[in-house]
Write a protein that holds these residues in place. Structure first.
Motif, short mmCIF file in Angstrom:
data_model
loop_
_atom_site.label_atom_id
_atom_site.label_comp_id
_atom_site.label_asym_id
_atom_site.label_seq_id
_atom_site.Cartn_x
_atom_site.Cartn_y
_atom_site.Cartn_z
N UNK A 46 0.82 -1.22 0.00
CA UNK A 46 0.00 0.00 0.00
C UNK A 46 0.86 1.26 0.00
N UNK A 47 1.86 1.26 -0.84
CA UNK A 47 2.80 2.38 -0.92
C UNK A 47 2.12 3.64 -1.46
N UNK A 48 2.59 4.78 -0.94
CA UNK A 48 2.23 6.09 -1.47
C UNK A 48 3.43 6.59 -2.25
N UNK A 49 3.24 6.88 -3.55
CA UNK A 49 4.37 7.27 -4.39
C UNK A 49 4.08 8.58 -5.11
N UNK A 50 5.16 9.24 -5.49
CA UNK A 50 5.10 10.52 -6.18
C UNK A 50 5.95 10.45 -7.43
N UNK A 51 5.40 10.90 -8.57
CA UNK A 51 6.15 10.98 -9.82
C UNK A 51 6.27 12.45 -10.20
N UNK A 52 7.47 13.01 -10.06
CA UNK A 52 7.73 14.41 -10.40
C UNK A 52 8.01 14.53 -11.89
N UNK A 53 7.36 15.50 -12.53
CA UNK A 53 7.52 15.63 -13.98
C UNK A 53 6.89 14.45 -14.68
N UNK A 54 5.63 14.15 -14.33
CA UNK A 54 4.99 12.91 -14.77
C UNK A 54 4.63 12.90 -16.24
N UNK A 55 4.61 14.06 -16.90
CA UNK A 55 4.26 14.09 -18.32
C UNK A 55 2.86 13.55 -18.55
N UNK A 56 2.74 12.62 -19.49
CA UNK A 56 1.43 12.05 -19.83
C UNK A 56 1.07 10.85 -18.96
N UNK A 57 1.87 10.58 -17.93
CA UNK A 57 1.51 9.59 -16.93
C UNK A 57 1.86 8.15 -17.23
N UNK A 58 2.65 7.92 -18.26
CA UNK A 58 2.94 6.54 -18.67
C UNK A 58 3.67 5.76 -17.57
N UNK A 59 4.70 6.36 -16.96
CA UNK A 59 5.44 5.60 -15.96
C UNK A 59 4.57 5.26 -14.76
N UNK A 60 3.79 6.22 -14.29
CA UNK A 60 2.97 5.97 -13.12
C UNK A 60 1.94 4.88 -13.41
N UNK A 61 1.41 4.83 -14.61
CA UNK A 61 0.49 3.75 -14.98
C UNK A 61 1.19 2.40 -15.00
N UNK A 62 2.42 2.37 -15.50
CA UNK A 62 3.18 1.11 -15.50
C UNK A 62 3.51 0.68 -14.07
N UNK A 63 3.84 1.64 -13.24
CA UNK A 63 4.15 1.33 -11.84
C UNK A 63 2.91 0.79 -11.12
N UNK A 64 1.76 1.39 -11.37
CA UNK A 64 0.52 0.95 -10.73
C UNK A 64 0.12 -0.44 -11.20
N UNK A 65 0.43 -0.78 -12.44
CA UNK A 65 0.15 -2.12 -12.92
C UNK A 65 1.04 -3.16 -12.24
N UNK A 66 2.29 -2.79 -11.95
CA UNK A 66 3.24 -3.68 -11.29
C UNK A 66 2.90 -3.84 -9.80
#
Length: 211
Positions: A46-66
């Motif tokens: 149940x981690x809380x994470x922050x993506x700085x300079x997220x752009x169009x959100x691709x990395x955060x979506x990949x991270x959430x899938x993992x």
């Protein structure tokens, strides 16, 4: 150039780039970096994470899938990038995308207005640090919002093949060696865990919040 003017010019630059940002070239390149970065990521339940300079959100979506139980906040200066990130959000409401500046990190609530302190288990910054005018301030903010034992994952170009700067965008781009990154971290109270090349000159540096 004043900081206000600097951020306005950067915002305009990325607003104009946003419609074509996820073209084939950047999609393949960033996907390769993201996949390699994910191999180094470890998160608590149940981690809380922050993506700085997220752009169009691709990395955060990949991270959430993992990590299917994480909750994430993506911050970016560009409203146009954020509109695309919200439209492509595959993990709402676990992921939210808000306007924000890496030099003054807001909270992870839906409004993103309150100041965050010791809130995040991990902070990510992928090919964005090179844009920041005050890298020490950014490190200090990250140290402020990381929980004890939280990690900062910084993936960006190293100067091994590129020199120390380029003038390709408003305000230019700045590159930091592993040693310089460690100095910035140490001054901010973060400890270096290691450095790892992900793809060509893209260097991942991992820092930990003591405690």
């Amino acid at each position: 150039m004043s900081k206000t003017s600097f951020f306005e010019q950067k915002t305009d630059f990325f607003d104009r780039w946003a419609p074509g940002y996820d073209c084939l070239l950047t999609t393949v390149f960033y996907q390769a970096i993201h996949q390699r970065l994910l191999d180094y990521v470890s998160l608590p339940a149940q981690a809380q994470v922050l993506d700085l300079g997220c752009g169009t959100g691709k990395f955060l979506n990949r991270l959430a899938a993992r990590f299917p139980d994480l909750r994430g906040l993506g911050l970016d200066l560009s409203p146009v990038m954020l509109r695309q990130a919200r439209r492509k959000n595959q993990h709402h409401p676990r992921l939210i995308f808000c306007p924000g500046n890496a030099e003054s990190i807001p909270s992870g609530d839906a409004k993103g207005t309150a100041s965050a302190a010791r809130q995040f288990d991990a902070v990510f910054n992928t090919i964005s640090f090179l844009h920041y005018p005050d890298p020490q301030r950014v490190f200090q903010e990250i140290a402020r919002v990381l929980r004890p034992q939280g990690k900062f994952y910084l993936a960006d170009y190293s100067p091994r093949c590129l020199g120390s700067s380029l003038s390709l965008t408003p305000g230019g781009l700045k590159f930091y060696s592993a040693q310089k990154r460690q100095e910035l971290a140490q001054t901010s109270g973060l400890q270096c865990q290691g450095h790892y090349y992900l793809l060509g000159p893209v260097l991942l540096s991992i820092f930990t919040q003591p405690g």
